[in-house]
Design an enzyme around this catalytic site. Structure first.
Site, PDB file in Angstrom:
ATOM      1  N   SER A  44       0.853  -1.337  -0.087  1.00 14.71           N
ATOM      2  CA  SER A  44       0.046   0.032  -0.122  1.00 14.71           C
ATOM      3  C   SER A  44       0.792   1.188  -0.068  1.00 14.71           C
ATOM      4  O   SER A  44       1.644   1.400  -0.838  1.00 14.71           O
ATOM      5  CB  SER A  44      -0.769   0.153   1.202  1.00 14.71           C
ATOM      6  N   ASP A  98     -10.215  -5.319  -3.772  1.00 13.10           N
ATOM      7  CA  ASP A  98      -9.415  -4.437  -2.980  1.00 13.10           C
ATOM      8  C   ASP A  98     -10.355  -3.387  -2.366  1.00 13.10           C
ATOM      9  O   ASP A  98     -10.601  -2.638  -3.239  1.00 13.10           O
ATOM     10  CB  ASP A  98      -8.181  -3.810  -3.443  1.00 13.10           C
ATOM     11  N   HIS A 106      -7.203  -6.249   0.556  1.00 15.14           N
ATOM     12  CA  HIS A 106      -6.107  -5.319   0.476  1.00 15.14           C
ATOM     13  C   HIS A 106      -4.806  -6.102   1.280  1.00 15.14           C
ATOM     14  O   HIS A 106      -3.687  -5.889   0.835  1.00 15.14           O
ATOM     15  CB  HIS A 106      -6.591  -3.884   1.013  1.00 15.14           C
TER      16      HIS A 106
END
Length: 260
Positions: A104, A205, A235
């Site tokens: 991320s 996600d 995610h």
């Protein structure tokens, strides 16, 4: 002088020394960065897997994480990037080659590192990278950050039952605004990225939309470029049903790009 806040036991960083690998006895390091409002807990299993293969590993705790979201709201992109740079330099001092990886926001940080450090980065592995968002509500962040301290959290987007990311339950807005400003620089510098790149992206996600992946694939100058879609994870894929895929394929990638 303020006393430092206690760190959650799940947020302790992880480090492992490299052992010589391959016919030429090289020492290979891997830096892994967690994401925004998360903690090293999301990356430590990955790091331990690589350490078990003889790689030197650094999983730093980004400033403001693993304590309170209020402390995170005092931190900025430069603080997180500075910590990633320090971890990279420490690995580089003890290793012949270093591969970087991130989840991320952590992926955005290591992409910036690859843009800045060029050939010093032997390879890049990103998992559900965040460098952009299509959410319209973020347009109000410049004002909202001065009015509202936080929004509901984004942690624990995990398909696998009973798995805990150990992230914050709130999203601090000043810190979020700084992250998104940092993304602008990352996107501008993506053409400078030339290192081999392996991207893992979840088909579903709920935190990061597909625009980040598309922008990265279209912008980097890496000739060695692979995208792997994860069908069974959300995610935080490093802790989800496809974690073994990430561990095994990233290890193969590290071996290949470092020639070990």
């Amino acid at each position: 002088m303020e006393r430092p806040l206690p760190i959650s036991p799940y947020a302790e960083p992880f480090y492992a020394d490299a052992t010589p690998t391959g016919a030429d006895g090289q020492r290979i390091g891997v830096l892994l960065s967690h994401g925004f409002t998360g903690s090293p807990a999301s990356m430590v299993p990955w790091g331990k897997h690589l350490a078990g293969l003889g790689y030197g590993v650094a999983v730093p705790r980004l400033p403001g994480h693993g304590t309170t979201w209020q402390e995170l709201n005092k931190c900025r992109w430069a603080d997180w990037y500075g910590e990633v740079q320090r971890a990279f330099d420490k690995l580089g001092a003890n290793c012949d080659q270093v591969v970087v990886g991130g989840l991320s926001m952590g992926a955005g940080l290591v992409l910036q590192l690859a843009a800045d450090r060029g050939r010093d980065v032997a390879g890049i592995v990103v998992v559900n990278p965040a460098v952009h968002t299509q959410r319209k509500d973020v347009l109000a962040l410049p004002v909202l950050q001065h009015v509202v301290g936080s929004f509901p959290g984004i942690a624990n987007d995990i398909k696998k039952p009973d798995v805990e990311e150990h992230g914050y339950t709130r999203t601090p807005l000043k810190a979020a605004r700084s992250m998104m400003l940092g993304w602008k620089q990352v996107r501008a510098d993506l053409p400078k990225v030339t290192s081999p790149l392996l991207m893992f992206r979840s088909a579903e996600d709920h935190v990061v939309d597909p625009s980040s992946g598309r922008i990265i694939l279209a912008s980097v100058s890496s000739r060695d470029l692979t995208e792997r879609i994860l069908e069974h994870s959300y995610h935080v894929a490093t802790l989800d049903n496809d974690a073994s895929v990430i561990l095994e394929e990233s290890a193969d990638f590290v071996r290949r790009v470092t020639g070990t």
